[in-house]
Design an enzyme around this catalytic site. Structure first.
Site, PDB file in Angstrom:
ATOM      1  N   LYS A 168      42.266  12.722  16.456  1.00  0.00           N
ATOM      2  CA  LYS A 168      41.004  13.242  15.930  1.00  0.00           C
ATOM      3  C   LYS A 168      40.309  12.219  15.042  1.00  0.00           C
ATOM      4  CE  LYS A 168      40.084  15.588  12.313  1.00  0.00           C
ATOM      5  NZ  LYS A 168      40.034  16.526  11.182  1.00  0.00           N
TER       6      LYS A 168
ATOM      7  N   HIS B  61      37.740  23.812  14.203  1.00  0.00           N
ATOM      8  CA  HIS B  61      36.576  24.629  14.546  1.00  0.00           C
ATOM      9  C   HIS B  61      36.216  24.496  16.018  1.00  0.00           C
ATOM     10  CE1 HIS B  61      36.112  25.390  10.325  1.00  0.00           C
ATOM     11  NE2 HIS B  61      35.870  24.120  10.053  1.00  0.00           N
TER      12      HIS B  61
ATOM     13  N   ASP C 224      46.573  23.175  24.039  1.00  0.00           N
ATOM     14  CA  ASP C 224      46.707  22.799  22.638  1.00  0.00           C
ATOM     15  C   ASP C 224      45.516  21.907  22.281  1.00  0.00           C
ATOM     16  OD1 ASP C 224      47.234  20.250  23.667  1.00  0.00           O
ATOM     17  OD2 ASP C 224      49.392  20.382  23.342  1.00  0.00           O
TER      18      ASP C 224
ATOM     19  N   ASN D 102      42.566  17.916   5.915  1.00  0.00           N
ATOM     20  CA  ASN D 102      43.147  19.043   5.171  1.00  0.00           C
ATOM     21  C   ASN D 102      42.449  19.330   3.848  1.00  0.00           C
ATOM     22  OD1 ASN D 102      45.820  17.514   6.538  1.00  0.00           O
ATOM     23  ND2 ASN D 102      45.615  19.697   6.934  1.00  0.00           N
TER      24      ASN D 102
END
Length: 308
Positions: free
Chosen positions: A211, A231, A247, A123
């Site tokens: 991730k 991205h 998703d 973030n």
């Protein structure tokens, strides 16, 4: 958010038959979540890798990690994708070739460094996350120093990266859990484990989602994994590599199943880089508008047109 997705995934994987949980999970992993979606093909993966290489060159920020995978630089790379190795032909904004500089030997990043650096990258921008990591390492020379420090001092060191209280708590939790479990702050033992075992180990840390685990696997452990950030996710949807209903977590499972292992590293780095620099291929616009666009400033627009 990642923790929530992780809980949801675990719930979905809960066996409803007489199969053992391990068997069920293994079958889903082997088949992927979208068995009837036969994209991307190996040919598509290679074509897009080569298109992005010709457009961007290989991203220098990932070059040091690529050097840890010498098997990637093959004769085929040299013949078909010179941008992978011919970085000395890059040009600056004035069209002048950049002289190749002698590279200094860099100390290989530890697995723990890689994990905590990835936590700080969440973030925020790349510039801010790198600054936060450097500030943290400057303020605390060792991870033992970080573990012994008060939270407010850790927060002050990483504040430029955003979400300082949350990230400081996550870092402290990782360090304290690791010290309690292993007696020292080191994750190098992960190098001797299988991918499934590594995922299980890292997933025990609070705040570590799929991730982050995938990034550590790919960059620090030289495993053939394919992280899916925002991205990569948006581009994958735009070029039809996953169904519209996908998703991010299912996109990760699907792409890891479909993309050839030898292409994962380069393709992932290039998609991530392209996603940061270009919004044309993921812009929400009608298919008719895409058909009428003659724009060679994005090498992926033609792949998007195929969807219309």
């Amino acid at each position: 958010m990642q923790t929530g997705h992780k809980r949801k995934q675990q719930h979905e994987l809960k066996p409803r038959t007489n199969k053992k949980p391990a068997e069920t999970i293994s079958n889903i992993k082997d088949e992927g979540p979208f068995r009837t979606h036969a994209r991307p093909t190996s040919e598509e993966c290679r074509a897009i890798r080569d298109s992005l290489l010709a457009f961007h060159g290989f991203p220098q920020e990932f070059a040091k990690y690529r050097k840890q995978r010498p098997y990637l630089i093959t004769l085929q790379d040299k013949e078909e994708s010179p941008h992978l190795i011919n970085n000395c032909d890059e040009k600056n904004d004035n069209g002048v070739k950049v002289e190749e500089e002698e590279e200094e030997e860099e100390e290989e990043e530890s697995v723990l460094d890689g994990l905590l650096k990835t936590v700080l990258s969440q973030n925020t921008t790349e510039v801010n996350s790198q600054r936060a990591f450097l500030n943290l390492k400057s303020a605390f020379p060792t991870w033992e120093n970080v573990l012994a420090a008060e939270s407010k001092f850790i927060e002050d060191a990483i504040r430029c990266g955003g979400l300082a209280p949350t990230k400081a708590a996550c870092i402290r939790n990782i360090l304290s859990s690791l010290m309690e479990k292993k007696g020292r702050l080191c994750l190098e033992y992960l190098r001797d484990l299988s991918v499934a075992e590594i995922k299980a180990e890292l997933s025990h840390f609070k705040g570590i989602g799929p991730k982050t685990v995938a990034c550590v696997l790919m960059f620090n452990l030289q495993k053939d994994d394919f992280p899916v950030d925002t991205h990569v996710f948006e581009i994958a949807k735009a070029i039809g590599w996953v169904p519209p209903v996908a998703d991010r977590n299912k996109t990760y499972l699907h792409l890891n199943h479909r993309i050839p292992k030898e292409l994962k590293f380069d393709l992932n780095c290039l998609l991530y880089t392209h996603g940061k620099l270009c919004r044309k291929c993921t812009k929400k616009s009608g298919s008719q508008q895409r058909k009428e666009t003659h724009d060679d400033s994005c090498p992926l627009l033609n792949y998007c047109v195929k969807l219309s």
